[in-house]
Scaffold this motif. Sequence first.
Motif, PDB file in Angstrom:
ATOM      1  N   ALA A  80       0.603  -1.242  -0.001  1.00 30.77           N
ATOM      2  CA  ALA A  80       0.056  -0.105   0.020  1.00 30.77           C
ATOM      3  C   ALA A  80       0.847   1.165  -0.056  1.00 30.77           C
ATOM      4  O   ALA A  80       0.479   2.009  -0.766  1.00 30.77           O
ATOM      5  CB  ALA A  80      -0.923   0.091   1.314  1.00 30.77           C
ATOM      6  N   THR A  81       2.071   1.263   0.625  1.00 32.82           N
ATOM      7  CA  THR A  81       2.834   2.223   0.887  1.00 32.82           C
ATOM      8  C   THR A  81       3.608   2.471  -0.434  1.00 32.82           C
ATOM      9  O   THR A  81       3.510   3.829  -1.062  1.00 32.82           O
ATOM     10  CB  THR A  81       3.937   2.107   1.814  1.00 32.82           C
ATOM     11  N   VAL A  82       4.058   1.456  -1.071  1.00 28.39           N
ATOM     12  CA  VAL A  82       4.719   1.594  -2.608  1.00 28.39           C
ATOM     13  C   VAL A  82       3.916   2.168  -3.556  1.00 28.39           C
ATOM     14  O   VAL A  82       4.062   2.980  -4.420  1.00 28.39           O
ATOM     15  CB  VAL A  82       5.630   0.512  -2.811  1.00 28.39           C
ATOM     16  N   LEU A  83       2.601   1.714  -3.336  1.00 30.60           N
ATOM     17  CA  LEU A  83       1.681   1.953  -4.622  1.00 30.60           C
ATOM     18  C   LEU A  83       0.807   3.323  -4.270  1.00 30.60           C
ATOM     19  O   LEU A  83       0.068   3.963  -4.968  1.00 30.60           O
ATOM     20  CB  LEU A  83       0.626   0.734  -4.900  1.00 30.60           C
ATOM     21  N   GLN A  84       0.823   3.720  -2.892  1.00 27.68           N
ATOM     22  CA  GLN A  84       0.290   4.952  -2.474  1.00 27.68           C
ATOM     23  C   GLN A  84      -1.338   4.932  -2.577  1.00 27.68           C
ATOM     24  O   GLN A  84      -2.087   5.526  -3.104  1.00 27.68           O
ATOM     25  CB  GLN A  84       0.626   6.169  -3.414  1.00 27.68           C
TER      26      GLN A  84
END
Length: 329
Positions: A81-85
């Motif tokens: 979720a963090t890397v794909l925002q």
Amino acid sequence: MKKRLSLLLFALMAILVLVACTDTTKEKETPQEEEKETNVEKESQTENGMKEITYLGETYQVPEKVERIVIAGTMEAMEDATVLQVEPVGAITLAGEFPEMFKVAMGKAESIGEKQQPNFEKILELQPDVILGTTKFPEEVVKKLEEITTTILVSHISSNWQDNLMLMAQLGDKEDEAKALLAQYDKDLQSAKTTLAKEFEADTVMTLRIRGGQMFVYPKDVFFNPSLYDELGLEVPEVIQKAKAQEAISIEQLAQVNPDYLFIQVQQTGNQENEQAYEELKKNPIIQNIAAFKNDHVHINIVDSLLEGGTIFSKIEFLKALEQNVLKK
């Protein structure tokens, strides 16, 4: 007589013309009626508002547009979720807060409890479209989550990292971004692979994690091990080959392996337990005679101590760290 015959013939012709016009009108109306019926079918499909997605051979039904994701128990999903925002409405916290590396991506997300202790009432309150759990959850936890809504158990096995990434991409409508990340990582890996493999040539390389005051090793397909052994092609130590899950390793066992390079994650939990355990470990004379310690090839937390290893986020960070700390780029 002739007059009657003419009238009869005229009437017959009028009837034929009327019938022909009626048929033509029907022909023109039929496609419109069919189109109307087709539109009804389409609306019915749209009104249902659900779609099917497939993940690791299982099919799940989720809303056509997923807007409310809850992340429960799976750090892998937190990283994706963090890397794909992709901003969830609820996610797991550590000691009541989101770890620093996740704070920006979590946005306005609310805490739904700790990694191993989901708050079911809070999750229900958030009315999620889908819940992302972990394959580490016990059956009773999974059942409670499934009573709330569609629950997908995200794999903690590192070799499933691409499937995990694409799952989050499908849910967050970020498939193009995910594909771009995969392509860039492959490019970066190929660029660094030859040099790193040469640097580690004939060496024994291991990853360890210190948590709960103990040292742990992981199977070949868990933690950062796939990055070392699958992607860089390094030889797998026997202790890693034999590991079936997270397994404690003693000082004596580690000395027997005698690794040339050690990458140790000292998990930081806020109570200093693991940091103190490592400081004590370094003082042990057996440890001091291990090749990695003698030659200053022990790397502590070269990436964030909470990273799981088996995600695109972990892999990108680990590859960068290897270049900076081993190749000195």
